[in-house]
Design a protein around this motif. Structure first.
Motif, mmCIF file in Angstrom:
data_model
loop_
_atom_site.group_PDB
_atom_site.id
_atom_site.type_symbol
_atom_site.label_atom_id
_atom_site.label_comp_id
_atom_site.label_asym_id
_atom_site.label_seq_id
_atom_site.Cartn_x
_atom_site.Cartn_y
_atom_site.Cartn_z
ATOM 1 N N ARG A 55 0.823 -1.205 0.000
ATOM 2 C CA ARG A 55 0.000 0.000 0.000
ATOM 3 C C ARG A 55 0.861 1.261 0.000
ATOM 4 N N LYS A 56 1.945 1.223 0.773
ATOM 5 C CA LYS A 56 2.846 2.379 0.815
ATOM 6 C C LYS A 56 3.460 2.630 -0.551
ATOM 7 N N ILE A 57 3.847 1.555 -1.241
ATOM 8 C CA ILE A 57 4.427 1.700 -2.579
ATOM 9 C C ILE A 57 3.403 2.284 -3.543
ATOM 10 N N GLU A 58 2.168 1.765 -3.471
ATOM 11 C CA GLU A 58 1.102 2.270 -4.351
ATOM 12 C C GLU A 58 0.811 3.738 -4.070
ATOM 13 N N ARG A 81 1.400 9.448 -5.655
ATOM 14 C CA ARG A 81 1.859 10.819 -5.403
ATOM 15 C C ARG A 81 2.801 11.290 -6.504
ATOM 16 N N GLU A 82 3.680 10.355 -6.970
ATOM 17 C CA GLU A 82 4.603 10.703 -8.048
ATOM 18 C C GLU A 82 3.847 11.037 -9.332
ATOM 19 N N ASP A 83 2.834 10.218 -9.624
ATOM 20 C CA ASP A 83 2.029 10.455 -10.832
ATOM 21 C C ASP A 83 1.321 11.801 -10.748
ATOM 22 N N LEU A 84 0.768 12.105 -9.563
ATOM 23 C CA LEU A 84 0.059 13.361 -9.377
ATOM 24 C C LEU A 84 1.024 14.542 -9.506
ATOM 25 N N SER A 85 2.241 14.384 -8.960
ATOM 26 C CA SER A 85 3.248 15.437 -9.035
ATOM 27 C C SER A 85 3.659 15.681 -10.481
ATOM 28 N N GLY A 86 3.820 14.576 -11.225
ATOM 29 C CA GLY A 86 4.218 14.716 -12.634
ATOM 30 C C GLY A 86 3.167 15.421 -13.445
ATOM 31 N N LYS A 87 1.896 15.105 -13.212
ATOM 32 C CA LYS A 87 0.824 15.749 -13.959
ATOM 33 C C LYS A 87 0.746 17.226 -13.614
ATOM 34 N N THR A 88 1.018 17.563 -12.346
ATOM 35 C CA THR A 88 0.975 18.972 -11.945
ATOM 36 C C THR A 88 2.078 19.765 -12.631
#
Length: 276
Positions: free
Chosen positions: A259-262, A267-274
């Motif tokens: 779960r922590k990895i997911e 968060r990384e995906d959200l940061s990249g899209k931002t």
């Protein structure tokens, strides 16, 4: 009438033990006959108990269950044994009151996959039945409640735990006894005019207990070789319980890590899209 000599031989009861029990055979035979007459009624009471309280295993917090009524011969054997071991406590037992002394005429076993799951069943059973220490039976005759509609826990719940067990029981909730042999929960419940004994064990404990009871207890409990084999099997069942609990903890740790990895990847995906 049941044959005395045949009974003593079948249940491996020595003549001196029978004499030490100091109970006329005619009285024991009368108990045997009376119990045979009510056994069908007791079986139906056990069935009602299961249907009312244990049929929904998820609600009861258990894996499975089974129930039985006591074998008439085992009832007599137990009366003899108890009078030998605790004569003063059982000296007044007879054909009219034996059901007030014998709390396991109706016996129910509940099973858990993991030993820590005892707390779920304990919380359940103490919530559906009145658990007032003032109602706990001390004198089997004077404290017997004759009201068949009064359902309650008649003795303080207790657990026999193995020596070396990790601290999974709360002595504020349950009486803890350590005998180093087996792990088992015990509840005595007054239900429809009779006592119902509930024992709770893990599936591994039940496997060992059934084999030990079939081969060793109580007729060959002094046989050293059989006792040694039973002790070995007992250790193996205890180790299996330990491994089962460890197995579940490993699964929980693995799931938490995944779960922590997911969450980190999300968060990384959200940061990249931002940033885009």
């Amino acid at each position: 009438m049941i044959d005395r000599d045949g009974f003593l031989k079948s249940y491996n009861i020595e003549q001196e033990d029978f004499e030490a029990a100091d109970m006329p055979w005619e009285e024991l035979a009368a108990i045997y006959e009376d119990y045979q007459a009510i056994e069908g009624k007791l079986r139906n009471i056990g069935k009602d108990f299961v249907y009312d309280y244990l049929y929904d295993i998820e609600r009861a917090g258990i894996h499975s269950y089974r129930y039985r009524t006591k074998d008439p011969g085992h009832l007599l054997e137990k009366i003899i044994r108890k009078r030998v071991e605790h004569f003063e406590r059982f000296k007044d037992i007879n054909r009219t009151n034996y059901h007030k002394y014998m709390t396991d005429l109706i016996g129910i076993r509940v099973f858990f996959l993991y030993r820590e799951d005892w707390i779920h069943f304990h919380n359940y059973i103490t919530s559906v039945f009145e658990n007032d220490p003032g109602l706990y039976v001390k004198d089997r005759i004077l404290d017997f409640d004759g009201d068949p509609k009064h359902y309650y826990i008649a003795e303080r719940p207790k657990v026999y735990r193995r020596n070396g067990d990790s601290r999974i029981y709360d002595e504020d909730l349950i009486e803890i006894r350590s005998d180093g042999i087996y792990r088992s929960l015990h509840y005595i419940i007054k239900y429809k005019g009779y006592y119902v004994e509930i024992q709770g064990r893990t599936l591994f404990e039940e496997g060992w207990s059934e084999i030990d009871h079939d081969i060793v207890y109580p007729y060959f409990k002094d046989d050293e070789m059989l006792k040694d084999f039973s002790t070995l099997l007992n250790r193996l069942s205890g180790m299996a319980d330990e491994m089962s609990s460890y197995f579940r903890r490993m699964k929980g740790t693995k799931e938490a890590w995944e779960r922590k990895i997911e969450e980190a990847e999300a968060r990384e995906d959200l940061s990249g899209k931002t940033n885009d």
